[in-house]
Design a protein around this motif. Structure first.
Motif: not given
Length: 77
Positions: A15-16, A18-20, A22, A25
């Motif tokens: 999951l980490r 796949l997440v861009p 911080p 963002c």
């Protein structure tokens, strides 16, 4: 046959992945904020030259001569 279940750490890692990050963002959020403020300021100020209009409908940007102008000036053959 039994399939091994993923542990919670493996699922969290996937999951980490796949997440861009911080920082990316935050940068994209700041970029969107700057464009929004810029658009709002431009809309509030209005057009830069309200009396400026196209001089003709020839489609050449209004700065060039069309064939009718060339014939009028005698440079056409």
């Amino acid at each position: 046959m039994e399939e091994p279940q993923q542990s919670s750490t493996e699922a969290g890692f996937a999951l980490r992945r796949l997440v861009p990050p911080p920082a990316l963002c935050g940068f994209l959020l700041l970029l969107a904020l700057v464009f929004t403020v810029s658009y709002a300021a431009g809309a509030a100020v209005g057009p830069v030259a309200p009396d400026m209009q196209r001089s003709g409908t020839s489609g050449d940007g209004g700065g060039g001569m069309d064939m009718g102008d060339m014939n009028k000036h005698g440079s056409g053959g």
